[in-house]
Design a protein around this motif. Structure first.
Motif, PDB file in Angstrom:
ATOM      1  N   PRO A 156       0.814  -1.213   0.000  1.00 14.88           N
ATOM      2  CA  PRO A 156       0.000   0.000   0.000  1.00 14.88           C
ATOM      3  C   PRO A 156       0.853   1.270   0.000  1.00 14.88           C
ATOM      4  CG  PRO A 156       0.013  -0.986   2.167  1.00 14.88           C
ATOM      5  CD  PRO A 156       0.699  -1.966   1.281  1.00 14.88           C
ATOM      6  N   PHE A 157       0.245   2.365  -0.444  1.00 15.98           N
ATOM      7  CA  PHE A 157       0.895   3.667  -0.406  1.00 15.98           C
ATOM      8  C   PHE A 157       0.650   4.312   0.963  1.00 15.98           C
ATOM      9  CE2 PHE A 157       0.111   3.040  -4.971  1.00 15.98           C
ATOM     10  CZ  PHE A 157       1.384   3.285  -5.466  1.00 15.98           C
ATOM     11  N   PRO A 158       1.357   5.417   1.255  1.00 20.62           N
ATOM     12  CA  PRO A 158       1.077   6.150   2.505  1.00 20.62           C
ATOM     13  C   PRO A 158      -0.358   6.674   2.513  1.00 20.62           C
ATOM     14  CG  PRO A 158       3.139   6.882   1.524  1.00 20.62           C
ATOM     15  CD  PRO A 158       2.478   6.007   0.515  1.00 20.62           C
ATOM     16  N   CYS A 159      -0.860   6.880   3.695  1.00 22.60           N
ATOM     17  CA  CYS A 159      -2.197   7.464   3.829  1.00 22.60           C
ATOM     18  C   CYS A 159      -2.071   8.980   3.668  1.00 22.60           C
ATOM     19  CB  CYS A 159      -2.768   7.112   5.211  1.00 22.60           C
ATOM     20  SG  CYS A 159      -4.424   7.742   5.471  1.00 22.60           S
ATOM     21  N   VAL A 160      -2.734   9.516   2.672  1.00 25.23           N
ATOM     22  CA  VAL A 160      -2.573  10.922   2.300  1.00 25.23           C
ATOM     23  C   VAL A 160      -3.715  11.752   2.876  1.00 25.23           C
ATOM     24  CG1 VAL A 160      -2.386  12.531   0.373  1.00 25.23           C
ATOM     25  CG2 VAL A 160      -1.385  10.252   0.197  1.00 25.23           C
ATOM     26  N   TYR A 161      -3.381  12.977   3.312  1.00 22.37           N
ATOM     27  CA  TYR A 161      -4.377  13.888   3.865  1.00 22.37           C
ATOM     28  C   TYR A 161      -4.575  15.086   2.932  1.00 22.37           C
ATOM     29  CZ  TYR A 161      -3.991  11.040   8.048  1.00 22.37           C
ATOM     30  OH  TYR A 161      -3.998   9.979   8.915  1.00 22.37           O
ATOM     31  N   SER A 162      -5.506  15.916   3.288  1.00 20.90           N
ATOM     32  CA  SER A 162      -5.963  16.974   2.387  1.00 20.90           C
ATOM     33  C   SER A 162      -4.892  18.014   2.073  1.00 20.90           C
ATOM     34  CB  SER A 162      -7.190  17.678   2.969  1.00 20.90           C
ATOM     35  OG  SER A 162      -6.887  18.237   4.242  1.00 20.90           O
ATOM     36  N   VAL A 167       9.997  20.809   6.856  1.00 23.03           N
ATOM     37  CA  VAL A 167       9.407  19.485   6.657  1.00 23.03           C
ATOM     38  C   VAL A 167      10.028  18.549   7.669  1.00 23.03           C
ATOM     39  CG1 VAL A 167       9.068  17.564   5.074  1.00 23.03           C
ATOM     40  CG2 VAL A 167       9.038  19.905   4.213  1.00 23.03           C
ATOM     41  N   SER A 168       9.188  17.838   8.390  1.00 20.94           N
ATOM     42  CA  SER A 168       9.679  16.952   9.449  1.00 20.94           C
ATOM     43  C   SER A 168       8.986  15.604   9.365  1.00 20.94           C
ATOM     44  CB  SER A 168       9.415  17.558  10.835  1.00 20.94           C
ATOM     45  OG  SER A 168      10.012  18.823  10.940  1.00 20.94           O
ATOM     46  N   VAL A 169       9.692  14.588   9.881  1.00 24.47           N
ATOM     47  CA  VAL A 169       9.102  13.265  10.047  1.00 24.47           C
ATOM     48  C   VAL A 169       9.033  13.016  11.545  1.00 24.47           C
ATOM     49  CG1 VAL A 169       9.300  10.805   9.605  1.00 24.47           C
ATOM     50  CG2 VAL A 169      10.013  12.449   7.866  1.00 24.47           C
ATOM     51  N   VAL A 170       7.819  12.761  12.027  1.00 28.15           N
ATOM     52  CA  VAL A 170       7.592  12.656  13.462  1.00 28.15           C
ATOM     53  C   VAL A 170       7.360  11.195  13.817  1.00 28.15           C
ATOM     54  CG1 VAL A 170       6.191  13.387  15.407  1.00 28.15           C
ATOM     55  CG2 VAL A 170       6.605  14.960  13.499  1.00 28.15           C
ATOM     56  N   GLY A 171       8.221  10.674  14.709  1.00 31.09           N
ATOM     57  CA  GLY A 171       8.061   9.322  15.214  1.00 31.09           C
ATOM     58  C   GLY A 171       8.305   9.360  16.699  1.00 31.09           C
ATOM     59  N   LEU A 215       6.765   1.991  17.665  1.00 31.21           N
ATOM     60  CA  LEU A 215       5.827   2.862  16.982  1.00 31.21           C
ATOM     61  C   LEU A 215       4.997   2.105  15.947  1.00 31.21           C
ATOM     62  CD1 LEU A 215       8.039   6.030  16.445  1.00 31.21           C
ATOM     63  CD2 LEU A 215       6.238   5.702  18.134  1.00 31.21           C
ATOM     64  N   GLN A 216       3.800   2.620  15.673  1.00 36.35           N
ATOM     65  CA  GLN A 216       2.945   2.031  14.641  1.00 36.35           C
ATOM     66  C   GLN A 216       2.933   2.869  13.370  1.00 36.35           C
ATOM     67  OE1 GLN A 216      -0.929   1.353  16.260  1.00 36.35           O
ATOM     68  NE2 GLN A 216      -0.270  -0.350  17.555  1.00 36.35           N
ATOM     69  N   VAL A 217       3.193   4.186  13.495  1.00 34.34           N
ATOM     70  CA  VAL A 217       3.160   5.055  12.323  1.00 34.34           C
ATOM     71  C   VAL A 217       4.255   6.109  12.407  1.00 34.34           C
ATOM     72  CG1 VAL A 217       0.687   4.792  11.911  1.00 34.34           C
ATOM     73  CG2 VAL A 217       1.504   6.655  13.378  1.00 34.34           C
ATOM     74  N   LEU A 218       4.644   6.608  11.232  1.00 37.62           N
ATOM     75  CA  LEU A 218       5.473   7.800  11.103  1.00 37.62           C
ATOM     76  C   LEU A 218       4.652   8.845  10.355  1.00 37.62           C
ATOM     77  CD1 LEU A 218       9.001   6.467  10.030  1.00 37.62           C
ATOM     78  CD2 LEU A 218       8.292   7.295  12.285  1.00 37.62           C
ATOM     79  N   LYS A 219       4.784  10.118  10.786  1.00 37.92           N
ATOM     80  CA  LYS A 219       4.011  11.189  10.175  1.00 37.92           C
ATOM     81  C   LYS A 219       4.931  12.130   9.420  1.00 37.92           C
ATOM     82  CE  LYS A 219       0.609  11.117  13.945  1.00 37.92           C
ATOM     83  NZ  LYS A 219      -0.015  11.923  15.030  1.00 37.92           N
ATOM     84  N   LEU A 220       4.556  12.466   8.197  1.00 38.39           N
ATOM     85  CA  LEU A 220       5.252  13.479   7.425  1.00 38.39           C
ATOM     86  C   LEU A 220       4.448  14.771   7.572  1.00 38.39           C
ATOM     87  CD1 LEU A 220       7.525  14.263   5.409  1.00 38.39           C
ATOM     88  CD2 LEU A 220       5.932  13.694   3.579  1.00 38.39           C
ATOM     89  N   ALA A 221       5.073  15.772   8.212  1.00 36.37           N
ATOM     90  CA  ALA A 221       4.351  17.011   8.528  1.00 36.37           C
ATOM     91  C   ALA A 221       5.145  18.212   8.033  1.00 36.37           C
ATOM     92  CB  ALA A 221       4.107  17.116  10.033  1.00 36.37           C
ATOM     93  N   MET A 224       2.131  22.296  13.063  1.00 34.94           N
ATOM     94  CA  MET A 224       2.484  21.612  11.822  1.00 34.94           C
ATOM     95  C   MET A 224       1.265  20.868  11.279  1.00 34.94           C
ATOM     96  SD  MET A 224       6.325  20.209  12.542  1.00 34.94           S
ATOM     97  CE  MET A 224       6.662  20.150  10.798  1.00 34.94           C
ATOM     98  N   ALA A 225       1.207  20.765   9.925  1.00 40.46           N
ATOM     99  CA  ALA A 225       0.111  20.045   9.264  1.00 40.46           C
ATOM    100  C   ALA A 225       0.625  18.710   8.755  1.00 40.46           C
ATOM    101  CB  ALA A 225      -0.445  20.871   8.108  1.00 40.46           C
ATOM    102  N   VAL A 226      -0.123  17.654   8.997  1.00 43.59           N
ATOM    103  CA  VAL A 226       0.267  16.319   8.557  1.00 43.59           C
ATOM    104  C   VAL A 226      -0.113  16.129   7.087  1.00 43.59           C
ATOM    105  CG1 VAL A 226      -0.019  13.848   8.914  1.00 43.59           C
ATOM    106  CG2 VAL A 226       0.011  15.402  10.886  1.00 43.59           C
ATOM    107  N   LEU A 227       0.863  15.776   6.264  1.00 46.00           N
ATOM    108  CA  LEU A 227       0.609  15.505   4.844  1.00 46.00           C
ATOM    109  C   LEU A 227       0.240  14.045   4.603  1.00 46.00           C
ATOM    110  CD1 LEU A 227       3.500  17.518   3.126  1.00 46.00           C
ATOM    111  CD2 LEU A 227       1.169  18.253   3.634  1.00 46.00           C
ATOM    112  N   MET A 228       0.928  13.139   5.283  1.00 45.02           N
ATOM    113  CA  MET A 228       0.671  11.701   5.092  1.00 45.02           C
ATOM    114  C   MET A 228       1.261  10.933   6.245  1.00 45.02           C
ATOM    115  SD  MET A 228       3.411  10.809   2.055  1.00 45.02           S
ATOM    116  CE  MET A 228       2.715  12.014   0.973  1.00 45.02           C
TER     117      MET A 228
END
Length: 841
Positions: free
Chosen positions: A743-749, A783-787, A811-817, A826-830
């Motif tokens: 699967p691809f990353p989960c993308v937000y608006s 741009v940051s990756v939050v874990g 961890l279960q997820v990493l966030k690209l913000a 910060m806004a989460v992109l995926m």
């Protein structure tokens, strides 16, 4: 020695006349044919006995002896005066044209100026009518074709010099259409109704009244015939013997019913009243009681009709058949005025009427009774529609390998259908003579540009009756019976059931061109389907919308919908078909103009598909809820979506993944949906297997499919701001790769236009591992990756944010913000999922 008189009785054979001319070295210039009657007829005839009333035109023979030698040999006891003498002479070039043959004729008193009683000639007196031609008329006739009158020799083909062509007038030569009789017809019908109301049954009175508006002999005859057709019904009860048949004209008129002889007798009586030569003609007809193909050799004739003499030529008519038809099933008469049987051409009349005397066929080459029996029965509609029989030429057909065929030609667009039933003895047995549609599955009817072909496939051994029905293409009336055949099937062909075709014929419909369909990739013949897959392509002259229907005798309608996928382009319509069962399918196509949403879809084509090899398995069928517009086409073009990387509706991937690209010139807001029929339990929703990237006008839809099978990719666009998303097109994705896609990353608006993810493309990361991130996000400050911790990516010279990130253990997820300004928010992109050590995905 000059010839004194030329008298016609026999038609001296032309071959013999030519032979005599050659033997006596007689020139063909100024050739005249002299015929004599017996001496007693000369003496008894007041015209011929008076020399002053006869004027001779001709030339002298070389000598009297030569003329006598030219006489044919006579049978013993035959008077020499009864011989036919051929007198030939050298005519002056100033009076007779070179190499022209001129017949001597004698003029008698004009018929129109004689009393009616004297004009009522019998066929015998008509055969002795003598015509005299003035000398001044000879030159005129030498310059133009002349017609020999059949009144002189009824039933005997005229003989003439080689330079004279005998041309018989046809019905169309007398009148262009029946509309010319509108005034006469209306008066005859109206006057007939008034006379009936007044109980007037006298023939003479009726004739005087109904012919009052008639100006010519033809119009008088027409008025009589129309009155007969509208005022006399066929006496079915009398025909069947349930009641006594009426005989006298007055009884028939008073009762308003009679059998065939009643019609013919009345027609003769009425014609006599207006001075028209009319004969009753007995013979056989293919009407009620007729058994198709039966031998008439020892069968007494059962019908009467009429022949009338107009302008020196005999014509045929049948008021009985013109009045209507008999329904034997209900033992009733169906009134139906049929104008075809008024002065019918002999070439068409002979298909249903065979006279006892050969001369009344009025054919140049008469046919035999056996040929009449074998001839295909054709109704009046067959001729009125301008149809022609291509094959077979006889009514009885024997199947070859279980198959027989019928073919008709036509000059104007025509719609056809047919009926095949178990054989019945009688040709007219009460069966319907009109059809709206057909339910028979024992034939394949195809219509091409100028012909119709019916392939008959009887289901079992035996005898069958086949009726062909037709109507003009533009007509809204039911189809009418045009011809019939008998089919004998010794051995049927073993074959699957053919689906019903309510749209009458196979192939493009005759109206296809007017509906905008110009051509088809498939002809009207049966299409053999290989590998269970069939594609139909229709070329169009303007943008159209299309709907399709697939029918198999054993297939459910819900399954049939999953066997079709249609692609609609401005100049092309494509239908992809899947065949999950063996046997025959009906594929029907319906169209309407693209912009005219209020117009109903109309049937434009029907194709018969035959699948006998490989079939498509149920899990290979198209996805449910597939839209009518599959693949790029008219709708996407109108929305400004163009340059698609995949121009077809079906996309096959062997690796389980693919990219579909196109350009969005109007910067529409887009939405994509991935779906599949099976609802298997999966760790991720199907939306995680799509990833969209927008750069400038280019759009890239990346697909990674979780397992094998067929998927639907739906593309939607918001045409107006704030409006709903409208379907643009569907793509059918067929995955044949056994390896499951990631699967691809989960993308937000906030992931919007201009954002590009280079690494990692997978949305499921390995635990406790370093992952390289590379992403382009225009117009942001950080741009940051939050874990477990936050890792800031660095901006390189190519304006790409990049860095290495540790995925962690728990961890279960990493966030690209991203951060849009100096704010710490910060806004989460995926988001990216991390595999769990103890979880099997």
């Amino acid at each position: 020695m000059s010839a004194e008189v030329a008298i016609q009785k026999f038609s001296f054979p032309f071959a013999r006349a030519a032979h005599l001319s050659q033997e006596n070295d007689v020139t063909r210039k100024g050739c005249i044919q002299v015929k004599t009657l017996e001496l007693r007829e000369l003496q008894d005839n007041p015209v011929l006995s008076n020399p002053s009333s006869v004027r001779v035109i001709g030339a002298q023979a070389h000598n009297e002896k030569q003329a006598q030698e030219s006489l044919p040999e006579l049978p013993p006891g035959q008077d020499v005066a009864a011989a036919q003498v051929l007198v030939c002479g050298e005519a002056s070039k100033s009076t007779v044209l070179s190499r022209q043959c001129v017949f001597e004729k004698l003029i008698v008193e004009s018929e129109d100026q004689r009393p009616a009683a004297k004009r009522q000639l019998s066929s015998e007196s008509a055969a002795r009518t003598i015509t005299v031609v003035k000398k001044s008329a000879v030159r005129k006739e030498a310059d133009e074709p002349r017609h020999l009158q059949q009144k002189a020799q009824l039933g005997q083909r005229p003989r003439a010099c080689a330079s004279v062509t005998v041309t018989r007038k046809h019905r169309k030569d007398l009148f262009t259409s029946s509309d010319v009789f509108h005034r006469v017809d209306s008066h005859a019908v109206r006057a007939g109704a008034e006379l009936k109301e007044k109980c007037v049954y006298n023939v003479k009175t009726i004739v005087q009244s109904i012919t009052k508006e008639a100006r010519t002999e033809l119009e008088k005859l027409r008025a009589i015939w129309v009155w007969l057709c509208h005022n006399i019904e066929y006496d079915v009860s009398g025909y069947l013997g349930h009641s006594e048949k009426l005989s006298s004209p007055e009884e028939v008129i008073a009762a308003g019913r009679g059998v065939c002889c009643s019609y013919s007798n009345l027609c003769t009586e009425m014609c006599r009243e207006v001075g028209i030569e009319c004969q009753e003609v007995p013979g056989h007809s293919k009407g009620i009681g007729y058994r198709q193909g039966q031998s008439l050799k020892h069968v007494k004739s059962d019908h009467l009709w009429n022949a009338v003499l107009l302008g020196g030529q005999w014509f045929l008519l049948d008021a009985c058949w013109g009045a209507g038809r008999v329904d034997m099933e209900h033992e009733s008469f169906v009134k139906r005025f049929d104008d075809f049987y008024f002065l019918t051409d002999p070439e068409e009349f002979i298909d249903s009427h065979f006279p006892d005397e050969e001369k009344w066929q009025l054919l140049g080459i008469p046919i035999s009774q056996e040929e009449f029996e074998r001839r295909v029965f054709k109704t009046s509609a067959f001729f009125s529609m301008g149809l022609r029989l291509i094959r077979p030429h006889h009514c009885h057909i024997v199947t070859d390998n279980g198959e027989a065929s019928v073919s008709l030609g036509f000059s104007k667009p025509t719609t056809f259908t047919y009926e095949i039933t178990q054989h019945q003895d009688l040709l007219h047995c009460g069966a319907s003579e009109q059809k709206e549609s057909i339910n028979s599955s024992f034939g394949i009817l195809t219509v091409s540009h100028r012909s119709m072909k019916l392939q008959l496939l009887p289901p079992a051994s035996g005898m069958y009756d086949v009726k062909v029905f037709a109507r003009p293409e533009a007509a809204a009336t039911p189809l009418v019976w045009v011809c019939s055949f008998t089919v004998e099937c010794p051995t049927p062909r073993a074959m699957e059931e053919i689906p019903e075709n309510p749209f009458l014929s196979w192939g493009l419909q005759p109206v296809a061109g007017s509906l905008g369909v110009t051509s088809s990739s498939q002809s009207s013949e049966v299409a053999e389907v290989d590998e269970g897959v069939f594609d139909l392509v229709l070329k169009t002259s303007r943008p159209l919308m299309m709907l399709c229907e697939l029918v198999h005798p054993e297939m459910d309608a819900a399954i049939a919908k999953r066997c079709l996928a249609t692609q609609i382009k401005p100049d092309t319509l494509t239908c992809h078909v899947l065949c999950p069962l063996h046997g025959f399918y009906r594929l029907s196509v319906f169209v309407r103009d693209y912009e005219k949403t209020e117009v109903k879809f109309q049937n434009t084509a029907n194709f018969l598909l035959h699948c006998r090899g490989k079939v498509v398995s149920p899990h290979e069928l198209f996805p449910p809820n597939l839209g009518s517009a599959c693949g790029p086409g008219t709708r996407t073009s109108e929305a400004g979506l163009s340059k698609f990387s995949h121009t077809t509706a079906v996309v096959v991937t062997q690796q389980g993944k693919c990219n579909i690209t196109f350009h969005n010139h109007r910067d529409l807001e887009l939405h994509t949906v991935l779906s599949k029929e099976e609802n298997k339990s999966a760790a991720f929703p199907l939306s995680r297997y799509l990833f969209c990237t927008y750069t400038d006008t280019k759009v890239t839809v990346s697909i990674s499919l979780p397992d094998t099978g067929v998927y639907r990719l739906g593309l939607y666009a918001r045409i107006t701001p704030g409006g709903d998303f409208n379907p643009m097109c569907d793509f059918i994705l067929r995955n044949i790769c056994d390896q499951p896609g990631i699967p691809f990353p989960c993308v937000y608006s906030d992931w919007s236009k201009g954002c590009v993810l280079f690494e990692p493309r997978a949305g499921l990361l390995e635990p406790a591992s370093w992952v390289r991130f590379r992403v382009r996000v225009p117009g942001i400050q950080r741009v940051s990756v939050v874990g477990e911790t936050r890792t800031d990516l660095k901006l390189n010279k190519s304006r790409i944010w990049e860095g290495d990130v540790f995925s962690g253990n728990a961890l279960q997820v990493l966030k690209l913000a991203v951060s849009l300004g100096d704010s710490s928010d910060m806004a989460v992109l995926m988001t990216f999922d991390i595999k769990q050590q103890d979880k099997e995905v």
